[in-house]
Design an enzyme around this catalytic site. Sequence first.
Site, PDB file in Angstrom:
ATOM      1  N   ASP A  53       5.877   2.162   2.010  1.00 23.01           N
ATOM      2  CA  ASP A  53       4.969   1.039   2.217  1.00 23.01           C
ATOM      3  C   ASP A  53       4.273   1.236   3.559  1.00 23.01           C
ATOM      4  O   ASP A  53       4.905   1.156   4.616  1.00 23.01           O
ATOM      5  CB  ASP A  53       5.779  -0.266   2.204  1.00 23.01           C
ATOM      6  N   HIS A  54       2.946   1.470   3.521  1.00 24.46           N
ATOM      7  CA  HIS A  54       2.230   1.820   4.748  1.00 24.46           C
ATOM      8  C   HIS A  54       2.084   0.632   5.704  1.00 24.46           C
ATOM      9  O   HIS A  54       1.658   0.804   6.845  1.00 24.46           O
ATOM     10  CB  HIS A  54       0.851   2.387   4.399  1.00 24.46           C
ATOM     11  N   ARG A  55       2.428  -0.561   5.272  1.00 21.32           N
ATOM     12  CA  ARG A  55       2.455  -1.692   6.190  1.00 21.32           C
ATOM     13  C   ARG A  55       3.639  -1.564   7.146  1.00 21.32           C
ATOM     14  O   ARG A  55       3.590  -2.027   8.292  1.00 21.32           O
ATOM     15  CB  ARG A  55       2.589  -3.012   5.423  1.00 21.32           C
ATOM     16  N   PRO A  79       0.846  -1.209   0.000  1.00 16.99           N
ATOM     17  CA  PRO A  79       0.000   0.000   0.000  1.00 16.99           C
ATOM     18  C   PRO A  79       0.872   1.246   0.000  1.00 16.99           C
ATOM     19  O   PRO A  79       1.528   1.566   0.989  1.00 16.99           O
ATOM     20  CB  PRO A  79      -0.801  -0.138   1.298  1.00 16.99           C
ATOM     21  N   VAL A 129       5.669   1.539   7.312  1.00 22.08           N
ATOM     22  CA  VAL A 129       5.954   2.932   7.681  1.00 22.08           C
ATOM     23  C   VAL A 129       4.643   3.667   7.883  1.00 22.08           C
ATOM     24  O   VAL A 129       3.824   3.765   6.959  1.00 22.08           O
ATOM     25  CB  VAL A 129       6.785   3.622   6.575  1.00 22.08           C
TER      26      VAL A 129
END
Length: 419
Positions: A389-391, A213, A393
Amino acid sequence: MSTETFTLPDVGEGLTEADILAWHVAVGDEVAVNQVIVEVETAKAAVELPCPFAGTVAELLVAEGETVAVGSPIIAVTVGADEPSPQPATAEVEEAGGDAGSGSVLVGYGTSTARTQRRRRRPATPEPAAASPGTRRPPATPPVRMLAKELGVDLAEVAFEGDRVRREDVRRHVEATTAATTGAPPADERRVPIKGVRKATAAAMTASAFTAPHVTEFVTVDVTAMTETVERLKAHPAFADVRVTPLLLVARALLSAVRHFPDINARWDEENQEIVHPRAVNLGIAAATPRGLLVPNIKDAAALTLVDLARSLAELTTTAREGRTTPEQMAGGTITITNVGVFGVDAATPILNPGEAAILCFGAVRRRPWEYRGEVALREVTQLSLSFDHRLVDGELGSRVLARVAAVLADPAGELLLD
């Protein structure tokens, strides 16, 4: 005597196939152990393969331009001849594989050395500086050989001047051939097979875009001090033999941010359901090359001095553009910089290099009106963006990393002194 068959080794990390770019030998040629005999292109890089035995070339089992599976035989060599044919007088030529302008880096059996020196046996008679159509295996860089392969051109038929065949020579040959055979101008379109690096890049970017994401944040920053620092470094004796560009300070700023916020240097391990934090920062630099987008990386970049970082950047980008990037240089990256400013572009939302948590984008530096010390003045301004990567960060970490990079570029001397 006996005939030995050399099979295509895995020259990367689990790669299954490679394209034959160019043969450096022909049937009847004498070859020595570790002599470069063929150049191949994998999904990661163009590499040269050495022969593991000495003898006489009996047969080339694969033609240039063909795709070969790893483990398939590509050349047959007759070894152990009772009466070897007399050799012409030779001279040894030593080449530095990692220097600009030299030949491709020697790579064999999945290993590579970016600055390996190698010796080749060559005729003592100097090679001619120019050639005419029909000359066997004319000199050309890997990107030019790739272009010729894509266009279906035999380089031996291309007329050229100087020390090697160039892109314009290949295109001129195609136009002349088309006009001669059809009496009509070249076709309105050109079709190129999706293979090698471009195919691998397309698959990797698609997987990254639809797996991680993505979030992208932007910041606009006054980098007048950065441009002034670049000019001072150019005049400094320590950088006399090194090319200094704004990218050097951008790289140093990102490494500073990683040192302050090490969680940005991470990757997502889906199989083990773990977040992995590598010890080293292997800094990737996205490079547009004739073979497609490559992202070679500088190993343990955070441990380098500014001078050594400048040298590594120069070597990395030169090697990539000349088509000499090795699989080793492409593997193991942990965080990446892409510089769209060199194309005059202000900003972008880059896709993550697969397996990495973040990528920093550096836009064009332009003179713009800017508030400076309470007044409006013309200043050097750029835009930075950070995709992550929002997983791995969250917004806070991504914002702090981007702000740190901006702060270093706004005041390189002050920020790095306090680092």
